[in-house]
Design an enzyme around this catalytic site. Structure first.
Site, mmCIF file in Angstrom:
data_model
loop_
_atom_site.group_PDB
_atom_site.id
_atom_site.type_symbol
_atom_site.label_atom_id
_atom_site.label_comp_id
_atom_site.label_asym_id
_atom_site.label_seq_id
_atom_site.Cartn_x
_atom_site.Cartn_y
_atom_site.Cartn_z
ATOM 1 N N CYS A 177 13.049 10.591 7.856
ATOM 2 C CA CYS A 177 12.866 10.034 9.196
ATOM 3 C C CYS A 177 14.127 10.153 10.030
ATOM 4 C CB CYS A 177 12.457 8.582 9.085
ATOM 5 S SG CYS A 177 13.569 7.642 8.050
ATOM 6 N N GLY A 198 1.887 3.908 13.463
ATOM 7 C CA GLY A 198 2.557 2.649 13.793
ATOM 8 C C GLY A 198 1.876 1.941 14.960
ATOM 9 N N GLY A 206 6.291 4.838 8.614
ATOM 10 C CA GLY A 206 5.459 6.032 8.708
ATOM 11 C C GLY A 206 5.583 6.632 10.094
ATOM 12 N N LYS A 244 0.858 -1.185 0.000
ATOM 13 C CA LYS A 244 0.000 0.000 0.000
ATOM 14 C C LYS A 244 0.897 1.238 0.000
ATOM 15 C CE LYS A 244 -1.900 2.855 2.419
ATOM 16 N NZ LYS A 244 -1.721 4.245 1.896
ATOM 17 N N GLU A 249 9.287 1.024 10.916
ATOM 18 C CA GLU A 249 10.246 2.135 10.920
ATOM 19 C C GLU A 249 9.426 3.383 11.133
ATOM 20 O OE1 GLU A 249 13.371 1.596 10.581
ATOM 21 O OE2 GLU A 249 13.509 -0.338 9.574
ATOM 22 N N GLU A 283 8.988 16.000 15.917
ATOM 23 C CA GLU A 283 9.496 15.830 14.560
ATOM 24 C C GLU A 283 8.825 16.871 13.658
ATOM 25 O OE1 GLU A 283 8.343 12.111 12.727
ATOM 26 O OE2 GLU A 283 10.408 11.910 12.023
HETATM 27 P P1 NAD Z 1 1.703 8.244 8.146
HETATM 28 O O1 NAD Z 1 2.044 7.371 9.270
HETATM 29 O O2 NAD Z 1 0.507 9.092 8.217
HETATM 30 O O3 NAD Z 1 1.551 7.418 6.795
HETATM 31 C C1 NAD Z 1 2.420 6.386 6.430
HETATM 32 C C2 NAD Z 1 1.642 5.331 5.700
HETATM 33 O O4 NAD Z 1 0.686 4.760 6.582
HETATM 34 C C3 NAD Z 1 0.839 5.854 4.507
HETATM 35 O O5 NAD Z 1 0.869 4.893 3.476
HETATM 36 C C4 NAD Z 1 -0.569 5.973 5.073
HETATM 37 O O6 NAD Z 1 -1.570 5.857 4.112
HETATM 38 C C5 NAD Z 1 -0.606 4.784 6.011
HETATM 39 N N1 NAD Z 1 -1.616 4.895 7.069
HETATM 40 C C6 NAD Z 1 -2.157 6.012 7.608
HETATM 41 N N2 NAD Z 1 -3.078 5.692 8.531
HETATM 42 C C7 NAD Z 1 -3.131 4.351 8.592
HETATM 43 C C8 NAD Z 1 -3.871 3.412 9.369
HETATM 44 N N3 NAD Z 1 -4.764 3.822 10.272
HETATM 45 N N4 NAD Z 1 -3.645 2.107 9.183
HETATM 46 C C9 NAD Z 1 -2.740 1.682 8.296
HETATM 47 N N5 NAD Z 1 -2.014 2.513 7.518
HETATM 48 C C10 NAD Z 1 -2.192 3.831 7.666
HETATM 49 O O7 NAD Z 1 3.002 9.088 7.947
HETATM 50 P P2 NAD Z 1 3.227 10.291 6.964
HETATM 51 O O8 NAD Z 1 2.796 11.537 7.612
HETATM 52 O O9 NAD Z 1 2.685 9.951 5.643
HETATM 53 O O10 NAD Z 1 4.817 10.214 6.856
HETATM 54 C C11 NAD Z 1 5.655 10.933 7.697
HETATM 55 C C12 NAD Z 1 6.054 10.140 8.930
HETATM 56 O O11 NAD Z 1 6.659 8.901 8.602
HETATM 57 C C13 NAD Z 1 7.062 10.846 9.757
HETATM 58 O O12 NAD Z 1 6.694 10.798 11.100
HETATM 59 C C14 NAD Z 1 8.362 10.090 9.535
HETATM 60 O O13 NAD Z 1 9.285 10.124 10.563
HETATM 61 C C15 NAD Z 1 7.894 8.727 9.291
HETATM 62 N N6 NAD Z 1 8.853 8.029 8.456
HETATM 63 C C16 NAD Z 1 9.684 7.110 9.011
HETATM 64 C C17 NAD Z 1 10.627 6.450 8.247
HETATM 65 C C18 NAD Z 1 11.552 5.443 8.829
HETATM 66 O O14 NAD Z 1 12.238 4.762 8.100
HETATM 67 N N7 NAD Z 1 11.611 5.294 10.118
HETATM 68 C C19 NAD Z 1 10.709 6.723 6.899
HETATM 69 C C20 NAD Z 1 9.857 7.650 6.358
HETATM 70 C C21 NAD Z 1 8.940 8.290 7.147
#
Ligand code: NAD
Ligand code: MN
Length: 506
Positions: free
Chosen positions: A308, A255, A250, A197, A273, A405
């Site tokens: 991240c 998470g 994410g 996804k 992650e 963050e």
């Molecule tokens: P997010 O957590 O909102 O989204 C990430 C993914 O999760 C997207 O595909 C989103 O559609 C999905 N998602 C959202 N709600 C969900 C749910 N209830 N159930 C299942 N999936 C769901 O994050 P974002 O705002 O899109 O991205 C930024 C964040 O991600 C930042 O906090 C960043 O630190 C983190 N990030 C971490 C890493 C890492 O490797 N640790 C890498 C990139 C981003």
């Protein structure tokens, strides 16, 4: 659908959507076919530089996720071609996919630049690194083996490493292709089948790579891509009863939800992650202040700070603090902001309006809580989601910008006196993804490297995550590892086979 796979929306092409070789609509990829969503719904894909709709993508719902999981399950059945194929052949398929990624590198890089807003140079870099990652894992395919284990009694024991099964993978928008590669590389090497996804803000490149996987010859059902919203498609993946493992990248907030859904559905394995607020420490003995400022600048502003493991807490020894800040400000002012298709651009738009507003909100918090705004601090222009490169000095640990963050181009510079103090302050966070230290003293480097509670420590460099090196967070920055041999292990189960050996032959 992708009618001109080898052409690409080149910088010289005017930015009007109709002049780009971009399909008006892209469907879900299930069982090696592009298919409509069961609901018939689509969602718009937006170019953050122009705020225009570039395409529409089918929106997966729970029914579509079911269909994708069923395809992945069938492809995982013991007689299916994917399971009976030689492991070396899996490696060849992965290399073939990489050949196609390289063939279409410019097109794919342009897709990520259009969809995410990152400069072309960064998109190309992401793609080359993605290819490196998939090739690294391609090499593993026929080198995954268990052990023969000496054991008590009249038994011999052997272990087998087996693929964990059908894996759900949910990725963010900040590195659309790279996150795909980090997830597909180990999953395919292990022999798993995939339901991916992508982030709703950047679904295009994953769908294009799905088409390439078919061209490369992956059997139907091995790779499925179901774009859609997190709380619908993402939720359906994390709570699915027939998915064996979920790999999530994410935010920490989401998470936590994914883990709860995994626990409540079928106890699927979970790796994640998550976010970070990573320290980068500049010691007074480093010597080259220009270089130190440059390393910290790139650590923060690379990928617009939407990283991240961004070095988002810059700790500088008090004796060099004023000189360091001067250099940091001059670098930030020099950073070229603009059209990500312009080869000179270093900072394109943030990924979305929401992200821009969030970052501007943090900047306001920084100002109101008393940090000193050295440069930037506002939106850049009035079209597109651009934020000026921003530097704050005189930041203290209790300020919001030092704790949360920001995920944007905002450098936060703090002062420290002693190594013990900076270790404690580095660790004073719920996160633990990465860290860095710049010092010419080996003892300082080693003491810091051992004391800091973070998954990665970079000494005299920053953000060096290579295909061979495990990456992943301590504390609330995640669980499990990606990349390297550790990353592969997350996609394997160990089966223990114990055989009785007769003491004498009759
Ligand atoms: P997010 O957590 O909102 O989204 C990430 C993914 O999760 C997207 O595909 C989103 O559609 C999905 N998602 C959202 N709600 C969900 C749910 N209830 N159930 C299942 N999936 C769901 O994050 P974002 O705002 O899109 O991205 C930024 C964040 O991600 C930042 O906090 C960043 O630190 C983190 N990030 C971490 C890493 C890492 O490797 N640790 C890498 C990139 C981003
Ligand atoms: Mn987009």
């Amino acid at each position: 659908m992708w009618s001109h796979p080898r052409k690409h929306p080149h910088p010289s092409v005017p930015r009007q959507p109709e002049e780009r070789p971009m399909p008006k609509k892209v469907e879900l990829f299930i069982n090696n076919e592009f298919v409509e969503a069961a609901s018939g719904r689509t969602f718009p894909v937006i170019d953050p530089a122009t705020e225009q709709v570039i395409s529409n993508v089918s929106e997966a719902g729970p029914d579509d996720v079911d269909k994708a999981v069923a395809a992945a399950r069938a492809a995982f059945s013991s007689k299916a071609p994917w399971r009976t194929m030689d492991a070396s052949r899996r490696g060849s398929l992965m290399h073939r996919l990489c050949d196609l990624l390289e063939r279409d590198l410019e097109y794919l890089a342009a897709l990520d630049t259009l969809d995410n807003g990152k400069p072309m140079s960064e998109s190309r870099g992401d793609l080359e690194y993605s290819v490196g990652t998939i090739r690294y894992y391609a090499g593993w395919c026929d080198k995954i083996h268990g052990n023969t284990v000496p054991c008590d009694g009249e038994f011999i024991c052997m272990t087998r490493k087996e693929p964990v099964g059908v894996v759900g993978q949910i990725i963010p928008w900040n590195y659309p292709l790279m996150m795909l590669a980090w997830k597909w590389g180990p999953a395919l090497a292990a022999g798993c089948t995939i339901v991916l996804k992508p982030a709703e803000l950047t679904p295009l490149s994953a769908l294009y790579v799905a088409a390439l996987s078919k061209e490369a010859g992956f059997p139907p059902g091995v790779i499925n891509v179901v774009p859609g919203y997190g709380n619908v498609a993402g939720q359906a993946v994390s709570q699915h009863k027939d998915i064996d493992k979920i790999a999530f990248t994410g935010s920490t907030v989401v998470g936590r939800r994914v883990m709860a859904a995994a626990a409540e559905s079928n106890l699927k394995r979970v790796t994640m992650e998550l976010g970070g607020k990573s320290p980068i420490v500049v010691c007074d003995d480093y010597g080259n202040l220009d270089e130190a400022a440059e390393v910290c600048h790139v650590a923060m502003f690379g990928n617009h700070g939407q990283n991240c493991c961004a070095g988002s807490r810059t700790f500088v020894h008090e004796s060099i603090y004023p000189e360091f800040v001067k250099r940091a400000v001059s670098l930030a002012k020099k950073r070229v902001v603009g059209d990500p298709f312009n080869e000179k651009t270093q900072l394109g738009p943030l990924v979305s309006k929401g992200q821009m507003e969030r970052v501007l909100g943090y900047i306001e918090k920084g100002k109101s809580e008393g940090a000193k705004l050295e440069c930037g601090g506002a939106r850049h222009g009035s079209q597109g989601y651009f934020v000026q490169p921003t530097v704050f000095s005189d930041v203290t640990d209790n300020m919001t910008i030092a704790k949360e963050e920001i995920f944007g181009p905002v450098q936060v510079i703090m002062k420290f006196k002693t190594l013990d103090e900076v270790i404690e302050r580095s660790n004073n966070t719920e996160y633990g993804l990465a860290s860095g230290i710049l010092t010419s003293n080996i003892n300082t480097a080693l003491v810091y490297a051992q004391a800091v509670r973070a998954g990665s420590v970079w000494v005299n460099c920053y953000d060096i995550a290579l295909p061979q090196t495990p990456f992943g967070g301590y504390k609330q920055s995640g669980q499990g590892k990606e990349l390297g041999e550790d990353g592969l292990a997350e996609y394997l189960e160990t089966k223990t086979i114990v055989i009785k050996v007769p003491t004498k032959m009759s």
